[in-house]
Design a protein around this motif. Structure first.
Motif, PDB file in Angstrom:
ATOM      1  N   SER A 140       5.079   4.809 -16.348  1.00 59.44           N
ATOM      2  CA  SER A 140       4.331   3.884 -15.488  1.00 59.44           C
ATOM      3  C   SER A 140       2.955   3.571 -16.062  1.00 59.44           C
ATOM      4  N   ALA A 141       2.571   2.303 -15.913  1.00 61.85           N
ATOM      5  CA  ALA A 141       1.233   1.900 -16.318  1.00 61.85           C
ATOM      6  C   ALA A 141       0.194   2.295 -15.282  1.00 61.85           C
ATOM      7  N   ALA A 142       0.588   2.385 -14.004  1.00 66.47           N
ATOM      8  CA  ALA A 142      -0.333   2.738 -12.924  1.00 66.47           C
ATOM      9  C   ALA A 142       0.338   3.770 -12.020  1.00 66.47           C
ATOM     10  N   PRO A 143       0.408   5.026 -12.452  1.00 68.96           N
ATOM     11  CA  PRO A 143       1.113   6.057 -11.663  1.00 68.96           C
ATOM     12  C   PRO A 143       0.243   6.612 -10.536  1.00 68.96           C
ATOM     13  N   VAL A 144      -0.039   5.750  -9.549  1.00 72.51           N
ATOM     14  CA  VAL A 144      -0.918   6.126  -8.442  1.00 72.51           C
ATOM     15  C   VAL A 144      -0.224   5.818  -7.128  1.00 72.51           C
ATOM     16  N   ARG A 145      -0.143   6.809  -6.244  1.00 72.68           N
ATOM     17  CA  ARG A 145       0.414   6.575  -4.905  1.00 72.68           C
ATOM     18  C   ARG A 145      -0.616   5.846  -4.052  1.00 72.68           C
ATOM     19  N   ARG A 146      -0.167   4.836  -3.336  1.00 74.32           N
ATOM     20  CA  ARG A 146      -1.050   4.111  -2.415  1.00 74.32           C
ATOM     21  C   ARG A 146      -0.321   3.913  -1.104  1.00 74.32           C
ATOM     22  N   SER A 147      -1.077   3.964  -0.029  1.00 78.85           N
ATOM     23  CA  SER A 147      -0.500   3.744   1.292  1.00 78.85           C
ATOM     24  C   SER A 147      -0.289   2.256   1.520  1.00 78.85           C
ATOM     25  N   ALA A 148       0.489   1.949   2.545  1.00 81.53           N
ATOM     26  CA  ALA A 148       0.741   0.542   2.881  1.00 81.53           C
ATOM     27  C   ALA A 148      -0.561  -0.176   3.198  1.00 81.53           C
ATOM     28  N   GLY A 149      -1.415   0.484   3.956  1.00 82.84           N
ATOM     29  CA  GLY A 149      -2.688  -0.134   4.300  1.00 82.84           C
ATOM     30  C   GLY A 149      -3.581  -0.341   3.112  1.00 82.84           C
ATOM     31  N   GLU A 150      -3.599   0.618   2.199  1.00 82.34           N
ATOM     32  CA  GLU A 150      -4.436   0.518   1.008  1.00 82.34           C
ATOM     33  C   GLU A 150      -4.002  -0.638   0.119  1.00 82.34           C
ATOM     34  N   LEU A 151      -2.708  -0.901   0.050  1.00 80.98           N
ATOM     35  CA  LEU A 151      -2.199  -1.962  -0.815  1.00 80.98           C
ATOM     36  C   LEU A 151      -2.681  -3.340  -0.402  1.00 80.98           C
ATOM     37  N   VAL A 152      -2.897  -3.548   0.896  1.00 81.54           N
ATOM     38  CA  VAL A 152      -3.219  -4.900   1.369  1.00 81.54           C
ATOM     39  C   VAL A 152      -4.635  -5.026   1.912  1.00 81.54           C
ATOM     40  N   ALA A 153      -5.388  -3.931   1.938  1.00 87.87           N
ATOM     41  CA  ALA A 153      -6.781  -4.006   2.388  1.00 87.87           C
ATOM     42  C   ALA A 153      -7.617  -4.630   1.277  1.00 87.87           C
ATOM     43  N   VAL A 154      -8.287  -5.728   1.573  1.00 85.56           N
ATOM     44  CA  VAL A 154      -9.078  -6.431   0.567  1.00 85.56           C
ATOM     45  C   VAL A 154     -10.382  -5.682   0.352  1.00 85.56           C
ATOM     46  N   THR A 155     -10.604  -5.247  -0.878  1.00 83.06           N
ATOM     47  CA  THR A 155     -11.826  -4.540  -1.265  1.00 83.06           C
ATOM     48  C   THR A 155     -12.325  -5.116  -2.576  1.00 83.06           C
ATOM     49  N   GLU A 156     -13.409  -4.569  -3.080  1.00 84.08           N
ATOM     50  CA  GLU A 156     -13.934  -5.041  -4.361  1.00 84.08           C
ATOM     51  C   GLU A 156     -12.922  -4.822  -5.483  1.00 84.08           C
ATOM     52  N   LYS A 157     -12.246  -3.670  -5.445  1.00 80.49           N
ATOM     53  CA  LYS A 157     -11.234  -3.397  -6.467  1.00 80.49           C
ATOM     54  C   LYS A 157      -9.933  -4.137  -6.180  1.00 80.49           C
ATOM     55  N   ASN A 158      -9.642  -4.331  -4.927  1.00 82.59           N
ATOM     56  CA  ASN A 158      -8.386  -4.977  -4.534  1.00 82.59           C
ATOM     57  C   ASN A 158      -8.694  -6.381  -4.014  1.00 82.59           C
ATOM     58  N   ARG A 159      -9.314  -7.175  -4.868  1.00 77.12           N
ATOM     59  CA  ARG A 159      -9.761  -8.502  -4.457  1.00 77.12           C
ATOM     60  C   ARG A 159      -8.578  -9.437  -4.260  1.00 77.12           C
ATOM     61  N   PRO A 182       6.523   2.444  -0.878  1.00 79.64           N
ATOM     62  CA  PRO A 182       7.494   3.343  -1.521  1.00 79.64           C
ATOM     63  C   PRO A 182       7.610   3.125  -3.027  1.00 79.64           C
ATOM     64  N   PHE A 183       7.317   1.906  -3.495  1.00 79.47           N
ATOM     65  CA  PHE A 183       7.355   1.636  -4.927  1.00 79.47           C
ATOM     66  C   PHE A 183       6.305   2.501  -5.633  1.00 79.47           C
ATOM     67  N   THR A 184       5.127   2.634  -5.019  1.00 77.82           N
ATOM     68  CA  THR A 184       4.064   3.417  -5.662  1.00 77.82           C
ATOM     69  C   THR A 184       4.455   4.887  -5.768  1.00 77.82           C
ATOM     70  N   ASP A 185       5.220   5.393  -4.795  1.00 76.55           N
ATOM     71  CA  ASP A 185       5.673   6.786  -4.858  1.00 76.55           C
ATOM     72  C   ASP A 185       6.552   7.001  -6.086  1.00 76.55           C
ATOM     73  N   ILE A 186       7.439   6.036  -6.335  1.00 73.05           N
ATOM     74  CA  ILE A 186       8.345   6.161  -7.484  1.00 73.05           C
ATOM     75  C   ILE A 186       7.576   5.986  -8.787  1.00 73.05           C
ATOM     76  N   ALA A 187       6.658   5.035  -8.818  1.00 75.92           N
ATOM     77  CA  ALA A 187       5.858   4.810 -10.026  1.00 75.92           C
ATOM     78  C   ALA A 187       5.033   6.045 -10.375  1.00 75.92           C
ATOM     79  N   ALA A 188       4.526   6.720  -9.349  1.00 73.36           N
ATOM     80  CA  ALA A 188       3.685   7.891  -9.586  1.00 73.36           C
ATOM     81  C   ALA A 188       4.440   8.999 -10.306  1.00 73.36           C
ATOM     82  N   LYS A 189       5.774   9.024 -10.185  1.00 76.74           N
ATOM     83  CA  LYS A 189       6.591  10.063 -10.813  1.00 76.74           C
ATOM     84  C   LYS A 189       7.221   9.609 -12.123  1.00 76.74           C
ATOM     85  N   ASN A 190       7.040   8.331 -12.481  1.00 72.44           N
ATOM     86  CA  ASN A 190       7.674   7.796 -13.689  1.00 72.44           C
ATOM     87  C   ASN A 190       6.736   7.983 -14.884  1.00 72.44           C
ATOM     88  N   PRO A 191       7.136   8.715 -15.893  1.00 76.94           N
ATOM     89  CA  PRO A 191       6.242   8.964 -17.036  1.00 76.94           C
ATOM     90  C   PRO A 191       5.882   7.712 -17.825  1.00 76.94           C
TER      91      PRO A 191
END
Length: 788
Positions: free
Chosen positions: A224-243, A213-222
């Motif tokens: 914000s440094a990273a105004p991108v919505r992300r799902s709960a799963g995306e936030l904690v899935a370890v990937t190359e970008k999300n190391r 829910p924090f990402t939803d609010i950040a996405a609407k805040n002018p």
């Protein structure tokens, strides 16, 4: 409104500024310019004449940027030497007082609390509080040819409160890998996971659900440094970008420091606001406030919680006369999940509370603007309070390692200023029982919490906080870099509560799955003299060992590696029955030892000393064979402490002694503060310690600091002569004398000391040397000592 004390503080203006590198109108603003832009917004937000309001500002308070928050931090584009006044000059203010606050994310709310109290006392009429960061710009442009220069030299008064890092970090924790905030907070989140009995997967899902829910609010805040919505799963899935950064944190749930943001809050008295014509619909009152500090990390009874933060919120609500249920908005500091969940747990707030737990979008998404994030939270809270008059909003600002927590409760409803009782609560916190810490931990233990940090290249480092089985003392330890077995334990199943083995070294504690594994990773070195060393030379002549510190180009100052070699040499000396006396001296004619190598220390390389102390002597117990210091030239700082640790000292006429640490901002912690007052009259010792005054060889002899003074250049020869006199006696008698002297040193009563039972005396009486000595005396011949 009419019944309010004219000195009642009120927030009458808030402002924010920001820019992103990818913005089409990106202007490469400096931190000063970002703060000034936010300050202008705050002035305009008052709905009064900005110039008139500006002229009333008598106090400005700035939050420290990251570049001036860490000792030795670089400022690639330069910076202001008086940040608060640089911002004041930009907006045309001429305040009488300028403040630069200490480090910590609590700073914005703490400053608002402090300035409000100052105004309520009548000591100020209008205070502008602000902070800013241009970390994105600095990192992007530092290596470019056309980089801007942010250097500013500003005169005027500045109340620089310093870093305020006391208790937030220690060399001991830093030497065990806890140099970054992610690894420290990871310890708390892992402890919380274990307390809740959750699996790694369950806990990761909870972190994602908390922050989505924090990402939803950040996405609407002018801003914000990273105004991108992300799902709960995306936030904690370890990937190359999300190391992975530090277990259990992938990058997306860690505070985002790459920002260009500024924020400001203007507080003034009701009387001043009226005089300046600030409309009452701009007024927001501070209904509740509190500032508390948690115990230091290793002193906390439960590493899964920070009760001081919860107490701060509860106290602020108590002052406001409301409960959690009465809050319309909340912004809980969110550098890492535990910072939010700790307060939410303590207050009974669900992660999916419909009010939401942030107004900005939180530090990982809106941006962790250095120490200044909560200034943005305050600005958002004030604006929401105005749009919903009579409702309450709470800001919780966290600093350090869940260390400092400042709280503000805001509403448009008029209220008198109510002093807080934070000092009373703090005294209670400071009295909490704390676990005893083992700085040097040895033996079987149980893991209390842990983390594993990950380098960009995939390297792993395990950090463990545990409890010793023998006495339940708490310790911190690192894994060996090649210990895959221990690292696998920490990254699979549940390590907390598992049995491990820990051992202490000069450079810190190390932990493994068992004693055999630790022995294999850290083989015990045999106490045997080597043929050659890098930093010292040794010469064995019969029963005499001569040790020379061989760094004349550095005045025989000592690095950790040189200290370690000396430690090995003296291990061998005390273990070798054929060596009866040792002499320690320095190479060259000018210096015995200048002590710690300050150039090496300033290089940023890890600093440590062996378990037996400086030169392997200053903390060594059981020195039952004599060590003679042959002081040729300077014995400064640690060099003087080495000489003090030796049993005897021979100095040449050029020798000078000093505990000079105060001259470089240090203290004589390697024994000088203890040994010197026991070696010379206390007032003389105190003078030497507090001034760093040098003592000549002649004065040192008169004070009893040295045994003999010899002609220049003959210190080693003089020490050899003294050694020869000692070698003429029984080595067992010499050892026994030293041992009994050491055993009785702390016994005040003379007769009690004389009658102190010592096994050394029993062993001496039945020794061959005792029989040989008496027999040789009776036979009128020189004894032949056997050292047995």
């Amino acid at each position: 409104m009419t019944s309010l004390d004219p000195r009642t503080p009120v927030v009458i203006g808030v402002g924010q500024s920001s820019e992103r590198l990818e913005d089409p109108d990106y202007r490469r603003l400096s931190p000063v310019e970002l703060a000034a832009a936010a300050a202008r917004e705050a002035l305009a937000d008052t709905a009064a004449d900005p110039a008139t309001v500006t002229s009333a500002i008598d106090t400005v308070a700035g939050v420290r940027q990251f570049e001036i928050s860490i000792p030795g931090a670089a400022a690639p584009l330069g910076l202001s030497d008086n940040y608060p006044r640089s911002v004041a000059h930009r907006i045309g203010a001429a305040p009488a007082r300028a403040i630069l606050e200490v480090v910590g994310g609590q700073a914005p709310q703490h400053l608002v609390n402090e300035m409000a109290a100052t105004i309520a006392r009548g000591d100020a009429q209008a205070a502008l509080v602000f902070g800013s960061e241009a970390i994105s710009t600095v990192q992007a442009l530092a290596g470019t040819e056309d980089r801007p220069d942010f250097t500013e030299h500003v005169g005027g008064q500045l109340e620089d409160r310093g870093w305020g890092l006391e208790g937030l970090m220690s060399p001991h924790l830093a030497s065990h890998g806890l140099t970054d905030v992610a690894s420290q907070y990871a310890l708390f989140d892992n402890a919380r996971r274990a307390r809740l009995g959750q699996s790694r997967e369950e806990y990761a899902a909870g972190m994602g659900a908390l922050f989505a829910p924090f990402t939803d609010i950040a996405a609407k805040n002018p801003h914000s440094a990273a105004p991108v919505r992300r799902s709960a799963g995306e936030l904690v899935a370890v990937t190359e970008k999300n190391r992975l950064i530090a277990e259990p944190y992938p990058r997306y749930v860690v505070a985002r420091e790459k920002v260009n943001q500024g924020a400001a809050v203007l507080v003034m008295s009701v009387a001043t606001a009226r005089r300046l014509g600030v409309p009452q619909d701009r007024w927001v009152f501070l209904h509740g406030h509190a500032d508390l500090r948690e115990r230091d990390v290793m002193e906390r009874a439960d590493l899964s919680r920070s009760p001081a933060a919860v107490m701060a919120v509860e106290h602020a609500l108590e002052i406001a006369g409301i409960t959690v249920a009465d809050l319309a908005t909340l912004d809980l500091y969110s550098c890492f999940p535990i910072a939010v969940s700790n307060v939410a747990d303590g207050l009974g707030i669900a992660a999916d509370d419909p009010r939401g737990l942030t107004l900005t979008g939180g530090l990982p998404f809106f941006g962790g603007a250095g120490n200044n994030y909560s200034m943005h939270a305050i600005a958002e809270t004030v604006q929401r309070a105005r749009t919903s008059p009579g409702t309450f909003g709470l800001v919780g600002a966290n600093g350090g390692s869940l260390s400092k927590y400042s709280v503000g409760v805001y509403a448009t409803t008029p209220t008198a200023w109510r002093p807080d009782r934070s000092a009373e609560f703090q005294a209670h916190i400071d009295a909490w029982e704390a676990p005893e810490e083992a700085r040097r931990a040895d033996g079987w233990a149980t893991i209390e919490t842990y983390t594993v940090t990950y380098g960009r290249d995939g390297t792993r480092t395990g950090v463990v906080i545990g409890r010793l089985e023998t006495d339940d003392r708490r310790f911190v330890a690192l894994t060996h870099e090649d210990d895959e077995e221990m690292l696998d334990l920490l990254t699979a199943d549940e390590p907390i509560g598992r049995r491990v083995y820990v051992r202490s070294f000069g450079y810190g504690n190390r932990v493994a799955t068992g004693e055999e594994q630790l022995n294999a990773l850290f083989p015990r070195r045999e106490p045997i003299l080597r043929d050659d060393y890098e930093f010292v030379t040794v010469r064995r002549h019969g029963h005499l060992l001569e040790v020379t510190i061989n760094r004349p180009e550095a005045r025989n100052s000592l690095t950790p590696q040189a200290n370690d070699e000396l430690d090995q040499v003296f291990d061998a000396y005390f273990a070798d029955p054929g060596l009866w006396v040792a002499i320690l001296t320095g190479a060259g004619e000018h210096s015995f030892s200048a002590g710690n190598d300050l150039k090496y220390a300033a290089s940023g390389e890890p600093m440590w000393v062996p378990r037996n102390g400086f030169a392997g002597l200053t903390s060594r117990r059981g020195m039952t064979k004599p060590v003679i210091a042959a002081v040729n030239g300077y014995a400064m700082g640690g060099g003087c402490e080495i000489a003090l640790a030796c049993h005897l000292t021979v100095a040449d006429e050029t020798a000078q002694f000093a505990l000079s640490e105060v001259k470089v901002g240090l203290v004589a912690a390697a024994g000088g503060l203890v040994r010197l007052p026991r070696a010379v009259p206390r007032k003389i010792a105190t003078e030497m310690i507090l001034t760093g005054r040098r003592v000549t060889a002649g004065e040192a002899l008169a004070l009893g600091l040295v045994n003999r003074v010899v002609p220049a250049g003959t210190a080693l020869a003089g020490a050899r002569a003294l050694a020869a006199e000692i070698l003429d006696g029984s080595p067992i008698s010499v050892r026994t004398s030293l041992q009994v002297m050491a055993e009785t040193e702390g016994i005040a009563d003379t007769v009690d000391a004389i009658e102190h039972p010592s096994s050394a005396l029993d062993d001496l009486i039945v020794s061959q040397d005792a029989i040989e000595g008496m027999t040789a005396f009776a036979q009128k011949r020189r004894p032949q000592w056997k050292n047995r």
